[in-house]
Design an enzyme around this catalytic site. Structure first.
Site, PDB file in Angstrom:
ATOM      1  CG  HIS A 167      -3.184  -5.626  -6.145  1.00  0.00           C
ATOM      2  ND1 HIS A 167      -3.462  -5.752  -4.813  1.00  0.00           N
ATOM      3  CD2 HIS A 167      -1.845  -5.764  -6.265  1.00  0.00           C
ATOM      4  CE1 HIS A 167      -2.340  -5.939  -4.146  1.00  0.00           C
ATOM      5  NE2 HIS A 167      -1.339  -5.953  -5.008  1.00  0.00           N
TER       6      HIS A 167
ATOM      7  CE  LYS B  29     -15.914  -0.991   1.658  1.00  0.00           C
ATOM      8  NZ  LYS B  29     -14.986  -2.099   1.560  1.00  0.00           N
ATOM      9  NE  ARG B  30      -9.745   6.734  -3.044  1.00  0.00           N
ATOM     10  CZ  ARG B  30      -8.674   7.171  -3.691  1.00  0.00           C
ATOM     11  NH1 ARG B  30      -7.468   6.984  -3.184  1.00  0.00           N
ATOM     12  NH2 ARG B  30      -8.795   7.831  -4.818  1.00  0.00           N
TER      13      ARG B  30
ATOM     14  CE  LYS C  40     -13.029   0.138  -2.969  1.00  0.00           C
ATOM     15  NZ  LYS C  40     -12.585  -1.004  -2.135  1.00  0.00           N
TER      16      LYS C  40
ATOM     17  CB  THR D  33      -7.312  -5.417   3.492  1.00  0.00           C
ATOM     18  OG1 THR D  33      -7.291  -4.081   2.981  1.00  0.00           O
ATOM     19  CG2 THR D  33      -6.453  -6.318   2.619  1.00  0.00           C
TER      20      THR D  33
ATOM     21  CE  LYS E 166      -7.243  -2.401   6.966  1.00  0.00           C
ATOM     22  NZ  LYS E 166      -7.370  -1.164   6.158  1.00  0.00           N
TER      23      LYS E 166
HETATM   24  C1  LIG Z   1      -7.641  -1.013   4.882  1.00  0.00           C
HETATM   25  C2  LIG Z   1      -7.764   0.320   4.242  1.00  0.00           C
HETATM   26  C3  LIG Z   1      -8.296   0.449   2.956  1.00  0.00           C
HETATM   27  C4  LIG Z   1      -8.825  -0.738   2.170  1.00  0.00           C
HETATM   28  O1  LIG Z   1     -10.201  -0.904   2.491  1.00  0.00           O
HETATM   29  P1  LIG Z   1     -11.155  -1.821   1.596  1.00  0.00           P
HETATM   30  O2  LIG Z   1     -12.440  -1.806   2.350  1.00  0.00           O
HETATM   31  O3  LIG Z   1     -10.533  -3.171   1.539  1.00  0.00           O
HETATM   32  O4  LIG Z   1     -11.257  -1.167   0.266  1.00  0.00           O
HETATM   33  C5  LIG Z   1      -8.390   1.707   2.405  1.00  0.00           C
HETATM   34  N1  LIG Z   1      -7.970   2.802   3.071  1.00  0.00           N
HETATM   35  C6  LIG Z   1      -7.472   2.719   4.316  1.00  0.00           C
HETATM   36  C7  LIG Z   1      -7.049   3.974   5.008  1.00  0.00           C
HETATM   37  C8  LIG Z   1      -7.352   1.485   4.944  1.00  0.00           C
HETATM   38  O5  LIG Z   1      -6.823   1.412   6.183  1.00  0.00           O
END
Ligand SMILES: *Cc1c(COP(=O)(O)O)cnc(C)c1O
Length: 797
Positions: free
Chosen positions: A346, A534-535, A540, A642, A646
């Site tokens: 990952h 995101k985190r 990032k 991911t 979305k």
């Molecule tokens: C999809 C998702 C992530 C991953 O987000 P990235 O932008 O790909 O880092 C992190 N936290 C939650 C709650 C998510 O639904």
């Protein structure tokens, strides 16, 4: 029981009053939630039993997806959708004066994960069941999931999360299937009939008790299982002080580690990893042996997948079982093990590659340690044959070296398949990070670009858009998400634009309401909802986004003629509790928000919002309301992402770097329908290797960048003292490792391009619609089919 509204209402009222011993009118929303959950679980129980029976009698191959994280979110709404009874329940409950959506919101998210990796595991479970594939999850039933985040005075404060506070209607405890897991002690070696044998003695034994949760497929009879293990004291005497033993045992499944990159060298973490693996393998082998004679055929009926290296001890643990309990020879055991196990990588961030010190590993897991050493010695001997005399290479590739056990090396050597999670990531693995291993095992490496379940992230999260889509192209897309491509025909359709605009507006209203309720901030519904959730992580680059906001703010203040398309900048992010730099960025976002939101000059043009406690259920509210999706990682650092998928699926345009799956999103939609900017991965990696970027020079040559950076430390933010020096230093003294300054001007130009497109609403909607139309590829159904066909070799039940 869901066959008609009337029947459902009768059964529901009956159940509610029976459960709580009071009149329906007097029940709380929480009670209404629990009663509904129970009915759902009962309604699927026969299908759950039948699925398991079918798996037993057909003996078809099963996959077990081992993951230290499952970020499930709420389950009620999704289960109702997958059962095809959401609409019926909503109406029936409505007639009783109950609002289903309110009931759903009672459910606390199952937050047994940190972010992308854990959410991927949850999406995969949904796709496996929906595609009628025999696949199950194995994880840990943490008492406390990822911490709850509060923002106090602009700072992140962490509170222990308590998802089991009101019980968990979805789980079934299977006390009869508990297994023993052993730590510590010593290994005795002796001969039995001329064969070297091993016995683990003086071990501390704890009990792993499974809690099973049904995984319900979309409009199918398949109900798979997510088995979560709980650590409990064993019910027999130990030589330990009873209280200490109980406390230490329960600690094993008490907390999810809140760090999604590096693991501190904590014994508890290693205990968790072995606990997951030992209990899962025990139950997998027990079930296999009930129906099969010969353990040497295990890999024909069982695939075990490890989600990152956290469950990599599955390799030596399976070896232990095959050698010590099944009496196979080393070569036989190794052949079965490598054919059974496959591994997903990952990340290439070196700080995230797990390495365990031998001095911790050896006493805790003495037999497993011996096996790892033996695997290492045999592997190094093979390398010696291949590369005689190349000590450097062999030492670079060794599994155990300099007192450390390298978990990724163990994973590669012990599995038949190693995959990355987006094309670019898999290429970087093959060509750079794991090139040495690719040279030895070229056929093991492959790519499986991540995906998301379109059922949760579109059908459930955005019913308004789903309805519009189905009214236009029919409902086939729900079973076959590639069918979303039919929407391309509507890209220029003004009546579709009109409806899409109305849907977006509705979703923006819902989010605006949430923002008002949580922060008191009133936002402009006609502004661009520009979102980065995101985190919180340096790579990032939330900082890049913040600097751009500060830059716009400065322009508005300097130039009374400057105008811009109004924007609402929305952030959501948890920082790992020990990650001080990330926490400073949260404080910075909130400081910028205070400054911006209280300034009448900029008020017509922007607001900045930080929504606390970002998690799955909040994501489901934010994403459908988003116009612009921020995917701006330093190129080469984000393995896939991911979140990007979305947003795209909900019609947001992406502004992003050429990183992770953004690249494949661009390939899918075409470069006119995404806004990219910044250094490429190749350029970034070149700078890392050869140098040539000096942030200080860059800073001196760009006035507007200088202004923004100086504002971190020159009193621009009131009451923060020297708070942001750490960020300042990372940019100028530590040479801006993540190229924030370097990419700022091209980011700003890309944002001007966003404005230009947004001003032409027709063009914007056209691009939005094409994004939705091309998002089918990013359904985890496609990803899971590829895993199933190319790695696991499953067939549909
Ligand atoms: C999809 C998702 C992530 C991953 O987000 P990235 O932008 O790909 O880092 C992190 N936290 C939650 C709650 C998510 O639904």
């Amino acid at each position: 029981m869901f066959s008609s509204k009337e029947q459902f209402k009768r059964r529901y009222l009956q159940r509610l009053e029976m459960m709580y011993g009071k009149r329906f009118e007097d029940t709380t929303v929480m009670e209404q939630y629990h009663a509904l959950g129970q009915l759902v679980r009962e309604a699927i129980s026969s299908r759950w039993i039948e699925t398991n029976e079918a798996y037993r009698t057909t003996k078809q191959k099963q996959v077990y997806y081992l993951s230290i994280e499952f970020l499930l979110g709420r389950l009620l709404g999704n289960n109702l959708v997958n059962l095809g009874v959401y609409g019926l329940c909503e109406e029936a409950l409505g007639e009783l004066g109950i609002n289903l959506s309110e009931v759903e919101q009672c459910e606390i998210d199952a937050g047994l994960g940190n972010g992308g990796l854990g959410r991927l595991a949850a999406c995969f479970l949904d796709s496996l069941a929906s595609l009628d594939l025999p696949g199950h999850g194995c994880g840990i039933r943490y008492k406390h999931g990822l911490f709850d985040q509060k923002i106090v005075n602009g700072y992140q404060v962490e509170l222990p999360e308590q998802w089991l506070r009101h019980g968990n209607v979805w789980e079934v405890k299977r006390a009869d299937k508990a297994v023993q897991v052993r730590f510590w002690g010593e290994v005795e070696t002796y001969y039995v009939k001329g064969r070297l044998s091993f016995k683990h003695v003086n071990a501390e034994t704890i009990l792993a008790v499974p809690y099973d949760m049904p995984v319900i497929g979309y409009e199918t009879n398949t109900v798979n299982t997510l088995r979560l293990w709980n650590a409990e004291p064993a019910p027999f005497p130990t030589n330990r002080d009873a209280l200490t033993y109980k406390r230490e045992t329960e600690a094993v499944s008490e907390f999810l580690y809140p760090d999604d990159t590096n693991d501190e060298g904590k014994i508890l973490r290693l205990k968790q990893q072995y606990f997951l693996v030992a209990s899962s393998l025990h139950s997998i082998i027990r079930s296999y042996k009930k129906h099969h004679e010969d353990i040497q055929h295990l890999h024909e009926y069982v695939a075990i997948h490890i989600n990152d290296t956290h469950p990599v001890l599955a390799i030596p643990e399976l070896m232990r079982i095959l050698l010590d309990e099944e009496n196979l020879s080393w070569d036989e055991a190794w052949s079965v093990t490598t054919k059974t196990i496959s591994y997903t990588n990952h990340t290439t961030l070196s700080e995230a590659l797990e390495k365990w010190p031998e001095h911790i590993f050896k006493p805790l897991l003495p037999r497993i340690y011996m096996i790892v050493k033996e695997v290492n010695e045999r592997f190094c001997r093979e390398l010696w044959e291949l590369y005689p005399g190349e000590w450097d290479r062999i030492e670079r590739m060794a599994i155990v070296s300099h007192g450390l056990i390298r978990m990724a090396h163990l994973a590669i050597v012990g599995s038949h398949s190693i995959n990355g999670v987006a094309k670019i990531h898999s290429d970087i693995l093959k060509m750079r990070e794991m090139k040495d291993f690719y040279d030895v095992y070229p056929t093991r490496f492959n790519n499986k670009t991540n995906g998301i379940t379109h059922r949760r992230w579109l059908l459930k999260a955005n019913p308004e858009l789903s309805t519009l889509i189905s009214e236009s192209i029919g409902t086939d897309w729900i079973r076959s998400p590639m069918e979303l491509r039919m929407l391309e025909a509507y890209a220029d359709d003004s009546s579709f634009h009109h409806s899409f605009q109305a849907v977006k507006k509705k979703r923006k209203e819902i989010l605006a309401h949430r923002i008002k309720q949580q922060t008191g901030i009133v936002v402009d519904l006609d502004s661009i909802f520009d979102v980065q959730v995101k985190r919180l992580h340096a790579y990032k680059r939330q900082l890049l986004n913040v600097f751009h906001i500060m830059y716009l703010y400065n322009r508005l203040k300097e130039d009374s003629d400057f105008e811009m398309v109004p924007r609402t900048f929305i952030f959501g992010a948890k920082a790992s509790p020990g990650y001080h730099y990330a926490k400073k960025i949260i404080k910075l976002i909130n400081s910028v928000a205070d400054k911006v939101n209280s300034d009448p000059r900029v008020a017509p043009y922007m607001k900045v919002v930080f929504l606390e406690n970002y998690r799955v259920s909040l994501a489901e509210e934010i994403i459908p309301a988003t116009d612009l999706s921020e995917q701006i990682s330093t190129a080469s650092k984000e393995a896939s992402g991911t979140g990007n998928m979305k947003f795209m699926m909900n019609g947001a345009l992406t502004i992003g770097t050429l990183d992770g799956a953004n690249i494949e999103i661009r390939e899918a939609v075409g470069e006119d329908n995404i806004i990219t900017f910044g250094l490429t991965a190749e350029q970034v990696l070149h700078y890392y290797q050869k140098g040539g970027y000096t942030s200080l020079d860059y800073y001196h040559h760009h006035k507007s960048i200088q202004t923004v950076v100086e504002q971190l430390v020159n009193g621009f933010f009131p009451n923060v003292g020297s708070e942001f020096e750490m960020i300042y230093d990372s940019l100028l003294e530590q040479n801006d490792e993540f190229f924030v300054l370097k990419d700022l001007s091209s980011y700003s130009l890309a944002q001007q391009e966003v404005e230009r497109v947004y001003r032409d609403q027709r063009s914007w909607y056209q691009k939005s619609i094409i994004n939705i139309a091309k998002s089918g590829y990013f359904s985890s159904d496609r990803t899971i089919k590829q895993y199933s066909d190319e790695i696991w070799g499953l067939s549909i039940r």
